[in-house]
Design an enzyme around this catalytic site. Structure first.
Site, PDB file in Angstrom:
ATOM      1  N   LYS A 140       0.841  -1.210   0.000  1.00 25.25           N
ATOM      2  CA  LYS A 140       0.000   0.000   0.000  1.00 25.25           C
ATOM      3  C   LYS A 140       0.873   1.257   0.000  1.00 25.25           C
ATOM      4  O   LYS A 140       0.618   2.196  -0.759  1.00 25.25           O
ATOM      5  CB  LYS A 140      -0.944  -0.018   1.216  1.00 25.25           C
ATOM      6  CG  LYS A 140      -2.017  -1.090   1.107  1.00 25.25           C
ATOM      7  CD  LYS A 140      -2.856  -1.271   2.370  1.00 25.25           C
ATOM      8  CE  LYS A 140      -3.804  -2.456   2.191  1.00 25.25           C
ATOM      9  NZ  LYS A 140      -4.645  -2.742   3.361  1.00 25.25           N
TER      10      LYS A 140
ATOM     11  N   GLN B  61      -4.447  -1.814   9.528  1.00 25.88           N
ATOM     12  CA  GLN B  61      -4.386  -3.117   8.865  1.00 25.88           C
ATOM     13  C   GLN B  61      -5.003  -4.201   9.750  1.00 25.88           C
ATOM     14  O   GLN B  61      -4.732  -4.279  10.939  1.00 25.88           O
ATOM     15  CB  GLN B  61      -2.929  -3.458   8.514  1.00 25.88           C
ATOM     16  CG  GLN B  61      -2.765  -4.693   7.657  1.00 25.88           C
ATOM     17  CD  GLN B  61      -3.399  -4.574   6.270  1.00 25.88           C
ATOM     18  OE1 GLN B  61      -3.470  -3.502   5.688  1.00 25.88           O
ATOM     19  NE2 GLN B  61      -3.889  -5.672   5.740  1.00 25.88           N
TER      20      GLN B  61
ATOM     21  N   ASP C  93     -11.250   2.495   3.974  1.00 22.38           N
ATOM     22  CA  ASP C  93     -11.507   1.054   3.894  1.00 22.38           C
ATOM     23  C   ASP C  93     -13.005   0.762   3.757  1.00 22.38           C
ATOM     24  O   ASP C  93     -13.400  -0.349   3.409  1.00 22.38           O
ATOM     25  CB  ASP C  93     -11.022   0.356   5.181  1.00 22.38           C
ATOM     26  CG  ASP C  93      -9.647  -0.271   5.033  1.00 22.38           C
ATOM     27  OD1 ASP C  93      -9.273  -0.649   3.909  1.00 22.38           O
ATOM     28  OD2 ASP C  93      -8.950  -0.385   6.064  1.00 22.38           O
TER      29      ASP C  93
HETATM   30  N1  GUN Z   1      -6.851  -6.993   5.843  1.00 17.76           N
HETATM   31  C1  GUN Z   1      -7.226  -7.700   4.757  1.00 17.76           C
HETATM   32  N2  GUN Z   1      -7.796  -6.874   3.855  1.00 17.76           N
HETATM   33  C2  GUN Z   1      -7.773  -5.636   4.375  1.00 17.76           C
HETATM   34  C3  GUN Z   1      -8.216  -4.360   3.909  1.00 17.76           C
HETATM   35  O1  GUN Z   1      -8.763  -4.187   2.811  1.00 17.76           O
HETATM   36  N3  GUN Z   1      -7.985  -3.318   4.742  1.00 17.76           N
HETATM   37  C4  GUN Z   1      -7.403  -3.458   5.950  1.00 17.76           C
HETATM   38  N4  GUN Z   1      -7.238  -2.373   6.724  1.00 17.76           N
HETATM   39  N5  GUN Z   1      -7.001  -4.627   6.422  1.00 17.76           N
HETATM   40  C5  GUN Z   1      -7.183  -5.703   5.631  1.00 17.76           C
END
Ligand code: GUN
Length: 296
Positions: free
Chosen positions: A53, A97, A120
């Protein structure tokens, strides 16, 4: 016949070209989008996702604020950091995350993020807006990434029977909701199956489009797939592999080799849904920045 591969790398690159154009537009107004990425602890898979990311932010010239908290970090520490980021005008998106360590109450943390920065789309306000079909919130990254993959691959969903396997808050539930939307690129008939479903293989066999999001390596086998179905694999699972230098390999929720002999189109793992999730995250961050500057 072997299935055609749906190339998530190529399609995400297309979305990221649009993202880059929008960043350039903002830069012409002296505005730079900013995304705060918070990792609590040292989960190796989470470290990989967070790095990906941050790297995509750098490529798109979005400012990234990368915060790593100790695996023993307290709720108070995390909430104090989020409070600071909520107020920071240079931060347009905040994500924590998932999954965090057990002392962290994830839902409470998510609800502490101001909805305007919840890129998100995990906050109750944004989940509600999404369910209502409103576009003034955000779209959930992975499910919306799947919708874009299908649309840009020319796969119609209207009137089709979509079976979503899995009911997580991150993928299964919002995926079901997006497929149901009254929209020419959704309009599907949706069945969501899960661990308590009685006749799961029988239901999956009725699907024109299968979205596998259960987090179980190679759970979906060829006998569950109707000839010619489209198969979207959201899973990323690490399984032991002595022949790999890392000691593991990545497999999806779909037994790829055998399912690819029966499906008409299929996403690979890696290189399918994964890059789409990040492309939508970037899209949401840019949208958030535009909305906060009254440009949308
Ligand atoms: N863990 C797995 N997928 C995601 C996501 O799209 N966002 C976040 N913050 N954590 C994740």
């Amino acid at each position: 016949m072997t299935a055609q591969i749906i190339d998530g790398k190529m399609i995400s690159a297309e979305v990221n070209r649009e993202n880059a154009e929008n960043v350039a537009l903002l830069k012409s107004k002296n505005i730079t989008p900013g995304l705060a990425v918070i990792l609590v602890g040292d989960n190796p898979a989470s470290q990989v996702y967070v790095r990906a990311k941050v790297k995509k932010c750098e490529e798109l010239e979005i400012t990234s604020f990368h915060h790593v908290l100790d695996k023993d970090a307290t709720m108070d520490e995390l909430l104090a950091l989020i409070e600071r980021l909520n107020k920071d005008e240079n931060v347009h998106g905040i994500l924590v995350q998932s999954p965090p360590p057990p002392q962290i109450d994830e839902q409470k943390v998510i609800e502490s993020i101001v909805p305007e920065k919840d890129v998100d789309c995990f906050h109750a306000v944004n989940v509600g807006k999404m369910l209502l079909g409103r576009t003034d919130g955000f779209f959930p990254c992975t499910p919306y990434g799947v919708m874009i993959l299908l649309e840009k691959s020319g796969i119609e969903t209207a009137g089709k029977h979509v079976v979503v396997i899995g009911r997580s808050n991150i993928v299964g539930k919002p995926m079901t909701a997006l497929m149901l939307q009254k929209n020419p690129h959704a309009n599907a008939t949706v069945t969501c199956v899960h661990s308590m479903t009685k006749n799961l293989p029988e239901l999956v066999r009725q699907a024109d489009i299968v979205v596998a999001a259960i987090g179980k390596p190679e759970f979906v086998t060829a006998d569950m797939i109707k000839e010619g179905a489209v198969v979207i694999d959201v899973g990323i699972n690490r399984v032991p592999d002595a022949s790999s230098p890392k000691g593991y390999k990545l497999v999806g929720d779909v037994k790829y080799d055998e399912v690819a002999q029966k499906a008409s189109k299929i996403t690979p793992v890696p290189g399918g849904v994964g890059p789409m999730t990040i492309a939508v995250l970037m899209q949401n961050t840019i949208k958030s920045c535009m909305m906060q500057h009254n440009l949308l």
